[in-house]
Design a protein around this motif. Structure first.
Motif, PDB file in Angstrom:
ATOM      1  N   GLU A 202       0.782  -1.220  -0.083  1.00  0.00           N
ATOM      2  CA  GLU A 202      -0.049   0.004   0.090  1.00  0.00           C
ATOM      3  C   GLU A 202       0.848   1.242   0.019  1.00  0.00           C
ATOM      4  OE1 GLU A 202      -3.758  -2.008   2.649  1.00  0.00           O
ATOM      5  OE2 GLU A 202      -2.262  -0.425   3.342  1.00  0.00           O
ATOM      6  N   LEU A 203       1.964   1.252   0.669  1.00  0.00           N
ATOM      7  CA  LEU A 203       3.050   2.321   0.757  1.00  0.00           C
ATOM      8  C   LEU A 203       3.560   2.489  -0.643  1.00  0.00           C
ATOM      9  CD1 LEU A 203       4.296   4.587   2.440  1.00  0.00           C
ATOM     10  CD2 LEU A 203       5.893   2.980   3.213  1.00  0.00           C
ATOM     11  N   ALA A 204       3.862   1.442  -1.264  1.00  0.00           N
ATOM     12  CA  ALA A 204       4.528   1.557  -2.311  1.00  0.00           C
ATOM     13  C   ALA A 204       3.640   2.024  -3.549  1.00  0.00           C
ATOM     14  CB  ALA A 204       5.052   0.134  -2.913  1.00  0.00           C
ATOM     15  N   ARG A 212      10.964  -2.440  -4.325  1.00  0.00           N
ATOM     16  CA  ARG A 212      12.633  -2.466  -4.279  1.00  0.00           C
ATOM     17  C   ARG A 212      13.296  -1.285  -4.186  1.00  0.00           C
ATOM     18  NH1 ARG A 212      16.112  -5.853  -8.752  1.00  0.00           N
ATOM     19  NH2 ARG A 212      14.999  -4.082  -9.881  1.00  0.00           N
ATOM     20  N   THR A 213      12.668  -0.263  -4.834  1.00  0.00           N
ATOM     21  CA  THR A 213      13.134   1.235  -4.784  1.00  0.00           C
ATOM     22  C   THR A 213      12.629   1.705  -3.600  1.00  0.00           C
ATOM     23  OG1 THR A 213      12.894   1.456  -7.350  1.00  0.00           O
ATOM     24  CG2 THR A 213      13.076   3.524  -6.074  1.00  0.00           C
ATOM     25  N   LEU A 214      11.496   1.432  -3.151  1.00  0.00           N
ATOM     26  CA  LEU A 214      11.152   1.867  -2.025  1.00  0.00           C
ATOM     27  C   LEU A 214      11.692   1.728  -0.680  1.00  0.00           C
ATOM     28  CD1 LEU A 214       8.780   3.532  -0.267  1.00  0.00           C
ATOM     29  CD2 LEU A 214       7.607   1.303  -0.250  1.00  0.00           C
ATOM     30  N   HIS A 215      12.255   0.411  -0.643  1.00  0.00           N
ATOM     31  CA  HIS A 215      12.958  -0.072   0.341  1.00  0.00           C
ATOM     32  C   HIS A 215      14.293   0.384   0.569  1.00  0.00           C
ATOM     33  CE1 HIS A 215      14.387  -3.534   2.980  1.00  0.00           C
ATOM     34  NE2 HIS A 215      15.512  -3.249   2.373  1.00  0.00           N
ATOM     35  N   ARG A 216      14.936   0.734  -0.749  1.00  0.00           N
ATOM     36  CA  ARG A 216      16.144   1.329  -0.988  1.00  0.00           C
ATOM     37  C   ARG A 216      16.285   2.737  -0.329  1.00  0.00           C
ATOM     38  NH1 ARG A 216      17.109   0.515  -5.779  1.00  0.00           N
ATOM     39  NH2 ARG A 216      16.564   2.595  -6.597  1.00  0.00           N
ATOM     40  N   PHE A 224      15.511   2.746   8.075  1.00  0.00           N
ATOM     41  CA  PHE A 224      14.953   1.314   8.332  1.00  0.00           C
ATOM     42  C   PHE A 224      13.975   0.951   7.206  1.00  0.00           C
ATOM     43  CE2 PHE A 224      15.057   3.825  12.528  1.00  0.00           C
ATOM     44  CZ  PHE A 224      15.983   2.907  13.093  1.00  0.00           C
ATOM     45  N   SER A 225      13.646  -0.210   7.203  1.00  0.00           N
ATOM     46  CA  SER A 225      12.954  -0.957   6.036  1.00  0.00           C
ATOM     47  C   SER A 225      11.496  -0.103   5.937  1.00  0.00           C
ATOM     48  CB  SER A 225      13.081  -2.268   6.143  1.00  0.00           C
ATOM     49  OG  SER A 225      12.137  -2.847   7.385  1.00  0.00           O
ATOM     50  N   PRO A 226      10.924  -0.326   4.947  1.00  0.00           N
ATOM     51  CA  PRO A 226       9.457   0.156   5.145  1.00  0.00           C
ATOM     52  C   PRO A 226       8.701  -0.424   6.134  1.00  0.00           C
ATOM     53  CG  PRO A 226       9.963  -0.206   2.847  1.00  0.00           C
ATOM     54  CD  PRO A 226      11.251  -0.620   3.617  1.00  0.00           C
ATOM     55  N   VAL A 227       8.711  -1.984   6.123  1.00  0.00           N
ATOM     56  CA  VAL A 227       7.926  -2.486   7.220  1.00  0.00           C
ATOM     57  C   VAL A 227       8.031  -1.945   8.703  1.00  0.00           C
ATOM     58  CG1 VAL A 227       9.346  -4.551   7.477  1.00  0.00           C
ATOM     59  CG2 VAL A 227       6.696  -4.546   8.031  1.00  0.00           C
ATOM     60  N   ARG A 228       9.372  -1.743   8.924  1.00  0.00           N
ATOM     61  CA  ARG A 228       9.524  -1.249  10.266  1.00  0.00           C
ATOM     62  C   ARG A 228       9.207   0.278  10.340  1.00  0.00           C
ATOM     63  NH1 ARG A 228      15.708  -2.940  11.580  1.00  0.00           N
ATOM     64  NH2 ARG A 228      15.403  -1.855  13.567  1.00  0.00           N
ATOM     65  N   LEU A 229       9.306   0.810   9.355  1.00  0.00           N
ATOM     66  CA  LEU A 229       8.560   2.239   9.480  1.00  0.00           C
ATOM     67  C   LEU A 229       7.260   2.298   9.465  1.00  0.00           C
ATOM     68  CD1 LEU A 229      10.962   3.947   6.601  1.00  0.00           C
ATOM     69  CD2 LEU A 229      11.213   4.298   9.392  1.00  0.00           C
ATOM     70  N   LEU A 230       6.545   1.499   9.073  1.00  0.00           N
ATOM     71  CA  LEU A 230       5.150   1.629   9.118  1.00  0.00           C
ATOM     72  C   LEU A 230       4.714   1.176  10.542  1.00  0.00           C
ATOM     73  CD1 LEU A 230       4.080  -0.105   5.764  1.00  0.00           C
ATOM     74  CD2 LEU A 230       3.618   2.458   6.452  1.00  0.00           C
ATOM     75  N   ARG A 231       5.330   0.265  11.126  1.00  0.00           N
ATOM     76  CA  ARG A 231       5.065  -0.419  12.628  1.00  0.00           C
ATOM     77  C   ARG A 231       5.537   0.978  13.550  1.00  0.00           C
ATOM     78  NH1 ARG A 231       7.676  -6.363  11.861  1.00  0.00           N
ATOM     79  NH2 ARG A 231       5.705  -7.272  10.813  1.00  0.00           N
TER      80      ARG A 231
END
Length: 310
Positions: A202-204, A212-216, A224-231
Motif C-alpha cells: 500500500e505504501l509503494a 525494491r526502490t521504496l526499500h532502498r 529502516f525498512s518500510p515495514v519497520r517504519l510503518l510499525r
C-alpha cells in the motif's frame, strides 16, 4: 474496555496534575522549542533546549535524526533498564534515526538540539541513515564547521535567541539545492505521516514506487525498512494519543491498525523496553514537558509525527 488511567496509571496524590509530576527532591527541567527560519522548515523540525538545574532521568521515543550539543554538564545514554549507561562519544553528536527507546540521565546541564526531518537528513547529512540507525556518532565537520568549535560558539551565546540565530545562519549557508531524490523522499515522508498505508504494498502504491526502490529509499534516508517504519509510525500515533488521555476509553486511543490492546502492549514493550504500566508510572520529567511544548508550537507531541511547517 477500561481507560488507560484504570489500566496503566497509579493514582496521583490529591490536587497533583500530570504536568506537576517530578521525582522527589529534583528541580523540574525546562524544555524550550523554537522554529527554524522559514526556508529551513522542510529540513529542521525544530531547535530545542533542555535546561536541567539538577539530576534527571527519562526515556527517548523513537525519532528521526537529531544533532545535539552538550553545552554544560553531563549526559549519559543506555538501555531502558539503566544498564550500560555511557556518555556520548563527543559533546557534539549526531543521533541517527531510532526505532527504540534510550534511557538518558544527567546530574544537570544544558543541551541544545536540532531535529532533522528525513529530507533534512538527506540534505544536511547525506550519509546512509541505516548505518547511523540507533547509533550516536561524533558530529565532526558534517555541518561544515568542526563540531567542537560550533559547540563552543553556542556555549558562548548570550541566550536562546542568539543560539537559534547561530544555527539558522549555519544551516542556511549549508542548505543545498534539492537533490534528485528530494521528491521521492518527500512522498514517502508524507505517506508515513498520513498513516493511511498499513502494508508495504500500500505504501509503494501511494508513493508510486516499486517495492525494491521504496526499500532502498527508506533504508538510505529514513534508516529502516518500510515495514519497520510503518510499525513505528503506528506506535507513535497511539503513543501521542495516550499521553494526554489516560482517562479515556482505551478503544478510542489505540490506532485502528492494531488488532487489539494486547497487540499494542506487545509493540509498546518492543519499542520502549517496558510495559505501558511501568512507563506511565515514571515521572517522564523531560519528555512529558517536551511533548507539551512541542505540541503547542509545532502541533505534534513527538518528532516522528512532525509535519513540516511553511
Amino acid at each position: 474496555m477500561g481507560s488507560l488511567r484504570d489500566v496503566f496509571w497509579t493514582k496521583q496524590s490529591a490536587g497533583e496534575s500530570m504536568s506537576d509530576r517530578v521525582a522527589p527532591g529534583r528541580a523540574a527541567p525546562d524544555v524550550r522549542f523554537y522554529l527554524p527560519a522559514p526556508l529551513l522548515r522542510s529540513l529542521v523540525t525544530s531547535y530545542y533546549v533542555v535546561d536541567a538545574p539538577g539530576p534527571l532521568a527519562d526515556f527517548t521515543h523513537p525519532e528521526w535524526g537529531n544533532i545535539r550539543f552538550l553545552l554544560v554538564g553531563d549526559m549519559r545514554f543506555g538501555s531502558p533498564d539503566g544498564h550500560d549507561m555511557t556518555p556520548p562519544p563527543a559533546p557534539a553528536v549526531i543521533f541517527g534515526p531510532t526505532d527504540r527507546t534510550r534511557r538518558f540521565d544527567s546530574r544537570g546541564g544544558l543541551t541544545i538540539g536540532i531535529g532533522l526531518t528525513p529530507i533534512g537528513w538527506l540534505s544536511l547529512i547525506g550519509s546512509d541513515a541505516s548505518k547511523a540507525a540507533n547509533a550516536i556518532l561524533p558530529l565532526g565537520d558534517e555541518l561544515g564547521t568542526p563540531g567542537e568549535a560550533l559547540r563552543q560558539t553556542l556555549a558562548a551565546a548570550q541566550d536562546d535567541a542568539a543560539m537559534v540565530a547561530i544555527l539558522d545562519a549555519l544551516l542556511m549557508a549549508r542548505r543545498p539545492e534539492p537533490s534528485r531524490y528530494h521528491d521521492a523522499v518527500a512522498k514517502v515522508q508524507q505517506a508515513l505521516l498520513d498513516g493511511k498505508a498499513d502494508q508495504v504494498a500500500e505504501l509503494a502504491e501511494a508513493v508510486e514506487m516499486e517495492q525494491r526502490t521504496l526499500h532502498r529509499v527508506c533504508r538510505t534516508v529514513f534508516g529502516f525498512s518500510p515495514v519497520r517504519l510503518l510499525r513505528r509510525q503506528r506506535f507513535l500515533r497511539t503513543l501521542a494519543k495516550v499521553r494526554d488521555a489516560l482517562d479515556q476509553p482505551l478503544g478510542q486511543l489505540i490506532d485502528s491498525q492494531y488488532y487489539d490492546q494486547a497487540h499494542f502492549n506487545r509493540d509498546f514493550k518492543a519499542y520502549m523496553g517496558m510495559t505501558p504500566m511501568t512507563y506511565f508510572g515514571t515521572p517522564r520529567e523531560v519528555m512529558r514537558r517536551a511533548a507539551e511544548q512541542r505540541n503547542a508550537l509545532l502541533g505534534a507531541p513527538v518528532q516522528g509525527l512532525h509535519i513540516p511547517r511553511k
